[in-house]
Design an enzyme around this catalytic site. Sequence first.
Site, PDB file in Angstrom:
ATOM      1  N   ARG A  29      -0.332   9.262   7.549  1.00  0.00           N
ATOM      2  CA  ARG A  29      -0.481  10.714   7.304  1.00  0.00           C
ATOM      3  C   ARG A  29       0.801  11.536   7.770  1.00  0.00           C
ATOM      4  O   ARG A  29       1.269  12.201   7.068  1.00  0.00           O
ATOM      5  CB  ARG A  29      -1.559  11.410   8.180  1.00  0.00           C
ATOM      6  CG  ARG A  29      -2.794  11.825   7.275  1.00  0.00           C
ATOM      7  CD  ARG A  29      -3.921  12.223   8.058  1.00  0.00           C
ATOM      8  NE  ARG A  29      -4.963  11.863   7.582  1.00  0.00           N
ATOM      9  CZ  ARG A  29      -5.773  12.370   6.409  1.00  0.00           C
ATOM     10  NH1 ARG A  29      -5.071  13.419   6.083  1.00  0.00           N
ATOM     11  NH2 ARG A  29      -6.589  12.095   6.044  1.00  0.00           N
ATOM     12  N   ARG A  63      -4.582  17.803  -0.137  1.00  0.00           N
ATOM     13  CA  ARG A  63      -4.205  16.681   1.065  1.00  0.00           C
ATOM     14  C   ARG A  63      -4.566  17.634   2.176  1.00  0.00           C
ATOM     15  O   ARG A  63      -3.993  18.807   2.166  1.00  0.00           O
ATOM     16  CB  ARG A  63      -2.994  16.224   0.797  1.00  0.00           C
ATOM     17  CG  ARG A  63      -2.741  15.361  -0.310  1.00  0.00           C
ATOM     18  CD  ARG A  63      -2.983  13.858  -0.210  1.00  0.00           C
ATOM     19  NE  ARG A  63      -2.793  13.200   0.970  1.00  0.00           N
ATOM     20  CZ  ARG A  63      -3.386  11.957   1.257  1.00  0.00           C
ATOM     21  NH1 ARG A  63      -4.164  11.513   0.589  1.00  0.00           N
ATOM     22  NH2 ARG A  63      -2.826  11.351   2.554  1.00  0.00           N
ATOM     23  N   ASN A 103      -2.602  29.555   1.268  1.00  0.00           N
ATOM     24  CA  ASN A 103      -3.705  28.424   0.646  1.00  0.00           C
ATOM     25  C   ASN A 103      -4.520  29.562  -0.013  1.00  0.00           C
ATOM     26  O   ASN A 103      -5.108  30.631   0.478  1.00  0.00           O
ATOM     27  CB  ASN A 103      -4.481  27.770   1.542  1.00  0.00           C
ATOM     28  CG  ASN A 103      -5.171  26.701   0.876  1.00  0.00           C
ATOM     29  OD1 ASN A 103      -4.885  26.133  -0.174  1.00  0.00           O
ATOM     30  ND2 ASN A 103      -6.515  26.453   1.474  1.00  0.00           N
ATOM     31  N   HIS A 131      -8.516  29.232  -1.047  1.00  0.00           N
ATOM     32  CA  HIS A 131      -9.820  28.389  -1.014  1.00  0.00           C
ATOM     33  C   HIS A 131     -10.845  28.945  -2.094  1.00  0.00           C
ATOM     34  O   HIS A 131     -11.075  30.093  -1.775  1.00  0.00           O
ATOM     35  CB  HIS A 131     -10.316  28.194   0.456  1.00  0.00           C
ATOM     36  CG  HIS A 131     -11.431  27.353   0.591  1.00  0.00           C
ATOM     37  ND1 HIS A 131     -11.345  25.918   0.611  1.00  0.00           N
ATOM     38  CD2 HIS A 131     -12.718  27.702   0.771  1.00  0.00           C
ATOM     39  CE1 HIS A 131     -12.730  25.444   0.740  1.00  0.00           C
ATOM     40  NE2 HIS A 131     -13.405  26.390   0.907  1.00  0.00           N
ATOM     41  N   LEU A 151      -8.644  23.313   9.165  1.00  0.00           N
ATOM     42  CA  LEU A 151      -9.094  23.537   8.045  1.00  0.00           C
ATOM     43  C   LEU A 151      -9.543  24.890   7.457  1.00  0.00           C
ATOM     44  O   LEU A 151     -10.655  25.025   7.945  1.00  0.00           O
ATOM     45  CB  LEU A 151      -9.397  22.285   7.444  1.00  0.00           C
ATOM     46  CG  LEU A 151      -9.842  22.112   5.981  1.00  0.00           C
ATOM     47  CD1 LEU A 151      -8.279  21.531   5.224  1.00  0.00           C
ATOM     48  CD2 LEU A 151     -10.716  20.911   5.703  1.00  0.00           C
ATOM     49  N   ASP A 152      -9.119  25.396   6.470  1.00  0.00           N
ATOM     50  CA  ASP A 152      -9.612  26.685   5.915  1.00  0.00           C
ATOM     51  C   ASP A 152     -10.114  27.606   6.940  1.00  0.00           C
ATOM     52  O   ASP A 152     -11.153  28.242   6.782  1.00  0.00           O
ATOM     53  CB  ASP A 152     -10.884  25.950   4.899  1.00  0.00           C
ATOM     54  CG  ASP A 152     -10.471  25.085   3.821  1.00  0.00           C
ATOM     55  OD1 ASP A 152      -9.183  25.103   3.404  1.00  0.00           O
ATOM     56  OD2 ASP A 152     -11.343  24.334   3.406  1.00  0.00           O
TER      57      ASP A 152
HETATM   58  C1  GRF Z   1      -8.885  26.002  -7.424  1.00  0.00           C
HETATM   59  O1  GRF Z   1      -9.975  26.426  -7.742  1.00  0.00           O
HETATM   60  C2  GRF Z   1      -8.564  25.906  -5.986  1.00  0.00           C
HETATM   61  O2  GRF Z   1      -9.066  27.130  -5.222  1.00  0.00           O
HETATM   62  C3  GRF Z   1      -8.980  24.494  -5.568  1.00  0.00           C
HETATM   63  O3  GRF Z   1      -8.740  23.554  -6.640  1.00  0.00           O
HETATM   64  C4  GRF Z   1      -8.736  24.462  -7.694  1.00  0.00           C
HETATM   65  C5  GRF Z   1      -7.380  24.258  -8.353  1.00  0.00           C
HETATM   66  O4  GRF Z   1      -7.144  24.696  -9.473  1.00  0.00           O
HETATM   67  N1  GRF Z   1      -8.868  24.342  -4.364  1.00  0.00           N
HETATM   68  P1  GRF Z   1      -5.626  24.735 -10.173  1.00  0.00           P
HETATM   69  O5  GRF Z   1      -4.736  23.225 -10.138  1.00  0.00           O
HETATM   70  O6  GRF Z   1      -4.942  25.834  -9.692  1.00  0.00           O
HETATM   71  O7  GRF Z   1      -5.818  24.770 -11.686  1.00  0.00           O
END
Ligand code: GRF
Length: 212
Positions: free
Chosen positions: A65, A91, A107, A109, A144-145
């Site tokens: 990793r 990832r 990010n 989510h 995470l998140d």
């Molecule tokens: C999105 O719903 C994002 O929030 C999630 O994966 C999806 C990615 O979609 N983590 P894209 O590749 O931007 O179309």
Amino acid sequence: MQRIVVLISGRGSNLEAIVRQCQAEDWPARVVAVISHKADAAGLSWAQGQGIGTAVVDHRAQTSREAFDEALAAAIDAHQPDWVVLAGFMRILGDAFVHRYAGRLLNIHPSLLPSFPGLHTHRRALEAGCAVAGATVHFVTPTLDHGPVIAQAVVPVRTSDTPESLADRVLVAEHQLYPLALRWAVQGRLRVDGQRVTQLDGAPQHLFCEEP
Ligand code: GRF
């Protein structure tokens, strides 16, 4: 001109939304590269069609990793980005990577954090009986998140919803939310104070995405 590197794993529809808004609104920034750990990520072809540089850092070619994170960081740093944007990047990144880009790593989510970090957010929201679902753009921290929330989009849940139908509507909201939050970032319109992020113009840090 600030430089944005976007990391993707697949389709890249959030990437597209960001690139289009960046051009349409003439941000003081441009997407200089799109990087994926998957050579067949559809968003890479789209980026190439737009004349944006792409790179692949295959996680399966790395021994650990940490080695993957280092190879990824080297590919990112080759483009000297001001901002590193995770857009459907699937990832988990290690602490050293996150610290390297602290304060400039974003990010999206697909849930209203802190509810439903991790995977299968839409199914979990339906199972929990939520009346609303949505998406969150946040700064990335090692947990995470869990980083400071920049903005959230709220999408009503319908009684007929399946995880797929809900995901489709949340994705539409994501395409509004991510460009908005990233524009504030590149314009220097965000202040971070612990877990709290303030939009310095007082703009609402939420979108209510109602459907008919
Ligand atoms: C999105 O719903 C994002 O929030 C999630 O994966 C999806 C990615 O979609 N983590 P894209 O590749 O931007 O179309």
